[in-house]
Motif scaffolding. Structure first.
Motif, PDB file in Angstrom:
ATOM      1  N   ASP A  77     -10.120  11.558  -1.288  1.00 35.51           N
ATOM      2  CA  ASP A  77     -11.026  11.059  -2.328  1.00 35.51           C
ATOM      3  C   ASP A  77     -11.144   9.531  -2.311  1.00 35.51           C
ATOM      4  O   ASP A  77     -11.256   8.886  -3.364  1.00 35.51           O
ATOM      5  CB  ASP A  77     -10.569  11.521  -3.721  1.00 35.51           C
ATOM      6  N   PRO A  89     -12.992   1.442  -0.657  1.00 35.81           N
ATOM      7  CA  PRO A  89     -12.117   2.618  -0.602  1.00 35.81           C
ATOM      8  C   PRO A  89     -11.474   2.780   0.771  1.00 35.81           C
ATOM      9  O   PRO A  89     -12.020   2.356   1.792  1.00 35.81           O
ATOM     10  CB  PRO A  89     -13.073   3.784  -0.909  1.00 35.81           C
ATOM     11  N   SER A 116       0.804  -1.227   0.000  1.00 31.01           N
ATOM     12  CA  SER A 116       0.000   0.000   0.000  1.00 31.01           C
ATOM     13  C   SER A 116       0.836   1.277   0.000  1.00 31.01           C
ATOM     14  O   SER A 116       0.410   2.301  -0.526  1.00 31.01           O
ATOM     15  CB  SER A 116      -0.935   0.007   1.208  1.00 31.01           C
ATOM     16  N   GLY A 151      -7.673   7.628   2.513  1.00 29.79           N
ATOM     17  CA  GLY A 151      -6.927   8.712   1.886  1.00 29.79           C
ATOM     18  C   GLY A 151      -7.842   9.725   1.236  1.00 29.79           C
ATOM     19  O   GLY A 151      -9.077   9.605   1.257  1.00 29.79           O
ATOM     20  N   ASP A 154      -4.362   4.631   3.884  1.00 32.40           N
ATOM     21  CA  ASP A 154      -4.417   5.756   2.948  1.00 32.40           C
ATOM     22  C   ASP A 154      -3.392   5.597   1.834  1.00 32.40           C
ATOM     23  O   ASP A 154      -2.879   6.585   1.301  1.00 32.40           O
ATOM     24  CB  ASP A 154      -4.181   7.070   3.703  1.00 32.40           C
ATOM     25  N   THR A 191      -7.158   1.572   0.760  1.00 31.60           N
ATOM     26  CA  THR A 191      -8.012   0.380   0.780  1.00 31.60           C
ATOM     27  C   THR A 191      -8.531   0.143   2.188  1.00 31.60           C
ATOM     28  O   THR A 191      -7.811   0.332   3.172  1.00 31.60           O
ATOM     29  CB  THR A 191      -7.209  -0.860   0.335  1.00 31.60           C
ATOM     30  N   GLY A 231      -8.849   7.374  -1.407  1.00 34.60           N
ATOM     31  CA  GLY A 231      -7.616   6.673  -1.736  1.00 34.60           C
ATOM     32  C   GLY A 231      -7.260   5.629  -0.694  1.00 34.60           C
ATOM     33  O   GLY A 231      -7.632   5.728   0.477  1.00 34.60           O
ATOM     34  N   VAL A 259      -1.915   3.417  -1.830  1.00 28.58           N
ATOM     35  CA  VAL A 259      -2.151   3.554  -3.274  1.00 28.58           C
ATOM     36  C   VAL A 259      -3.371   2.779  -3.740  1.00 28.58           C
ATOM     37  O   VAL A 259      -3.784   2.901  -4.898  1.00 28.58           O
ATOM     38  CB  VAL A 259      -0.907   3.085  -4.066  1.00 28.58           C
ATOM     39  N   GLY A 260      -3.963   1.972  -2.890  1.00 32.12           N
ATOM     40  CA  GLY A 260      -5.103   1.171  -3.307  1.00 32.12           C
ATOM     41  C   GLY A 260      -4.689  -0.091  -4.021  1.00 32.12           C
ATOM     42  O   GLY A 260      -3.497  -0.388  -4.177  1.00 32.12           O
TER      43      GLY A 260
END
Length: 565
Positions: A544, A539, A479, A542, A508, A548, A546, A510-511
């Motif tokens: 918006d 989601p 992540s 993070g 928060d 997982t 961001g 990179v997904g």
């Protein structure tokens, strides 16, 4: 009509137009390598040579008491479905030919005293010809032909061709059996290598057991692969299950009073032809299956557990060759488990040594420096005549005191050994979070909701800890997160209304990329479904959405329909 005497038949075909057909048939039979394809080809070829409507091969069981397989030609799938169960060779003319193999030629099948008639929906058959098939001198089975299309009985020419064909079929079947045995051994060897590779690659102990269960199921072509480990209260507990649908058998304990468990604990393999009717099976889970192999996972000096591979009810029993291959696989899997266990022990020792070093550095260097800095600030505070400065320095000193206390708490957690771990679920969750903080470089935030220690049973708690470890490991490796939040909610309600516990791990980072690997998420989902729960992701925390959020939930108490027995 009685069986035709051996002397009444000519020794072979008449040498006319049938000879080219027979040679073509022999070439066609010899071209097959797969056993079942060879049996089908022999049936089809024999029917064509003799102009018979129906042909079949009954493969005799290893103990010679019935038919292990029955290949047929001339009956369509719908008729076969309506007839139902295939002949088992335990009665009638087919059964008689098993115990007294020889050539049988009948004009009227129903007039033979050994015939017991046909089941409902079976097509009528009058004329009959049966010839034994020998493989390397041993009886493999019998080739049956029935109902010539012109309505006449089978003649000497038919018998001669079928005898030659049966001899060639014996050679082809022998080759096919050797090829199949070689392929089978290769599969089991490759499976043993795959298990060893997977176990020594590291990872969670429960995942290692799952690998053994999945490979055993695939190699034995069974309905399930099951690993059992010794239970604390005695007996064997189901700890890993591999099957098509989620299983509710995890956690089922087979008591020590079971005769089968006693044999496994003594290191003896057990083979059942039909678990559904065997009185030694004590669980409803076991009685749902038919043939079963139960193999001890035996180390050099101790029993690690047992491996069970059941087939569906009505399936063919395991052969002697499969018994030997399964036992060899179990011994290799046990050795790999012991090697993996030793490797994990070495890795844990290295981790604890590293943690001890970090704890010493924190105590001897960081805390001492923070303490010295605090003393300097206090001195500056006393010498300052500006109230705002004195107040600001005082707040800084207070923050340093809190930081020192937090570092001391971390040092205590780092120095706890595995034997010192309390049994409460809350404390085990904190231990996992503290251990993850070292590679992450920061402390994940955590929240507990409800009576975590009292509402969650041991089996669910153990799997929740494994799920937390998996989720934190995925966050660390993939992540790139700067913040992780862990929530354990013991007041959750599952979709079906049952009380449950929900674990959420949000970051928060990179997904999850669209084409990224999903093995970790698959492990989480499989672990939850095995308990009657579920797992998903969404989601993160993070900007918006961001990052997982991984959610894992399962029933918090004993599950209905899965009593410990």
């Amino acid at each position: 009509m009685p069986a035709a005497p051996e002397a009444s038949a000519s020794p072979g075909p008449d040498g006319g137009q049938d000879l080219p057909r027979l040679l073509d048939a022999m070439r066609a039979i010899g071209a097959e390598l797969e056993l079942h394809a060879t049996l089908d080809r022999v049936c089809e070829t024999a029917a064509a040579l003799t102009d018979a409507r129906y042909a079949a091969i009954g493969v005799v069981e290893e103990d010679g008491e019935g038919l292990a397989e029955f290949a047929y030609h001339g009956i369509d799938e719908e008729t076969a479905r309506r007839i139902g169960r295939l002949p088992d060779g335990h009665r009638g003319l087919l059964g008689a030919l098993i115990h007294d193999p020889g050539t049988v030629r009948l004009t009227r099948l129903d007039e033979d005293g050994r015939s017991c008639g046909f089941p409902e929906h079976h097509p009528p058959m009058r004329s009959f010809l049966g010839v034994p098939i020998r493989v390397q001198g041993e009886i493999f089975g019998n080739l049956y032909l029935a109902e010539k299309r012109d309505g006449r009985p089978f003649g000497d020419n038919d018998l001669g061709m079928v005898r030659v064909l049966a001899a060639e079929a014996g050679i082809a079947i022998g080759n096919a059996r050797l090829y199949e045995a070689a392929q089978q051994r290769e599969r089991w060897i490759d499976g043993s290598v795959a298990v060893t590779t997977a176990l020594l690659a590291g990872g969670d102990a429960e995942d290692a057991l799952q690998v053994v269960a999945e490979q055993a199921r695939r190699l034995s072509r069974a309905a399930a692969g099951i690993v059992l480990l010794p239970a604390d209260e005695g007996g064997l507990e189901i700890t890993a299950v591999a099957k098509d649908r989620p299983s509710q058998a995890l956690g089922v304990v087979i008591p020590a009073e079971s005769e089968l468990v006693a044999e496994l604990l003594r290191g003896q393999a057990v083979f059942l032809d039909d678990a559904a009717t065997d009185p030694r099976i004590l669980t409803t889970f076991g009685r749902a299956y038919g043939p079963m192999m139960m193999l001890p996972l035996q180390g050099e000096s101790r029993l690690l557990g047992a491996l069970v591979t059941p087939r569906e009810r009505g399936a063919r029993p395991f052969t002697a060759s499969e018994h030997a291959l399964g036992a060899h696989f179990a011994s290799q899997a046990a050795l790999a488990l012991m090697m993996a266990e030793a490797q994990r022990a070495r890795e844990r020792l290295a981790v604890y040594e590293d943690r001890d070093r970090i704890a010493r550095d924190l105590h001897d260097l960081v805390i001492q420096r923070l303490f010295a800095t605090g003393m300097m600030l206090e001195s500056a505070q006393r010498s300052s005549g500006v109230p705002e400065v004195r107040e600001g320095v005082g707040k800084a000193v207070d923050e340093l005191d809190v930081t020192i206390q937090e570092i001391r708490t971390a040092i205590f957690a780092l120095r706890q050994g595995p034997a010192e771990a309390p049994s409460g679920l809350r404390t085990r969750v904190l231990r996992e979070i503290n251990m993850a903080a070292v590679p992450l470089g920061f402390q994940p935030v955590h929240h507990f909701v409800g009576p975590v220690d009292t509402a969650v049973d041991e089996l669910t708690g153990k799997n929740l800890i494994a799920a937390l470890r998996e989720a934190l490991s995925n966050a660390f490796r993939h992540s790139g997160a700067s913040r992780i939040e862990v929530v354990v909610d013991a007041t959750a309600t599952l979709r079906d209304g049952r009380a449950g516990v929900r674990l959420s791990v949000a970051d928060d980072g990179v997904g999850i990329p669209d084409r990224g690997r999903r093995s970790g998420l698959t492990n989480l989902r499989r672990r939850a479904e095995a308990l009657g729960g579920e797992s998903w992701y969404g989601p993160g925390t993070g900007a918006d959405g961001g990052g997982t959020t991984v959610v894992w939930q399962a029933p918090s108490g004993p599950r209905a329909g899965v009593p410990r027995r």
